[in-house]
Design a protein around this motif. Structure first.
Motif: not given
Length: 221
Positions: A185-194, A199-205, A210-220
């Motif tokens: 829970r809390g700020r667990d990365l899985d809980h935050l949708g990451l 690891l490479r994608e998290v760093r890119e994000l 919000w300019q990353s293409a990954l933003w739309r995958r994470v922010v719903r």
């Protein structure tokens, strides 16, 4: 007491240079971090405060207690050091550079200049008597550092295959004390949708935001 070194991360990290230049005007002790994950892993609140509360739970429930002056026993330090070692191992696993601001720099005066608070910080805190008070399990040491901070530390370690038995153990015991699950829970990365990102994608994000293409995958929506 002011921070001797003040780690600061910017989201998105691509805007760090301009943002940190402004922040440094107000806080000269600012120390730039790679990104928001880097600075989050320099936060020692979830390292020091949960062990202090847990080991001293009985004294805390009996009334007024100075958690820093009376509560920092040898056994408490041992648990703090174990959680801190897991935090530092996670930082290395993520590839973040030194300094790691180890808790030893707070407790060992000979290393104080390397730490977050500078020389004499612990002595000043104890002398102030600031923490000679009645604490509860609703205190921010629990509501923030346990419930939000520990899940982040555990998930950050898991993301780079670092074992974190001390951190996970604290989450389990506090979950029992509070009567509700805390892990994941809390700020667990899985809980935050990451959790589905590499690891490479998290760093890119965290670099592109919000300019990353990954933003739309994470922010719903």
């Amino acid at each position: 007491m002011r921070a001797g070194n003040l780690p600061v991360g910017v989201f998105p990290a691509s805007r760090s240079k301009e943002a940190l230049a402004r922040v440094r005007e107000l806080y000269p002790a600012t120390r730039p971090c790679v990104d928001a994950v880097d600075v989050a892993l320099t936060n020692v609140g979830p390292v020091i405060h949960p062990p202090l509360v847990l080991v001293n739970a009985g004294a805390i429930e009996r009334g007024t207690f100075d958690i820093h002056a009376a509560g920092t026993t040898d056994r408490t330090r041992r648990l703090i050091d174990a959680v801190d070692a897991e935090r530092v191992a996670s930082r290395r696993g993520w590839g973040f550079p030194t300094p790691h601001y180890e808790m030893a720099t707070y407790y060992d005066e000979s290393r104080a200049a390397e730490g977050l608070y500078g020389a004499g910080a612990k002595a000043k805190l104890i002398a102030s008597g600031l923490w000679n008070e009645i604490l509860t399990f609703e205190h921010r040491y629990v509501s923030e550092d346990v419930e939000l901070g520990l899940p982040f530390l555990e998930s950050a370690a898991r993301s780079v295959s670092v074992a974190s038995p001390a951190t996970s153990g604290l989450l389990g015991v506090f979950g029992a004390l509070l009567g509700r699950p805390l892990a994941g829970r809390g700020r667990d990365l899985d809980h935050l949708g990451l959790g589905e990102l590499t690891l490479r994608e998290v760093r890119e994000l965290f670099h592109e935001g919000w300019q990353s293409a990954l933003w739309r995958r994470v922010v719903r929506p």
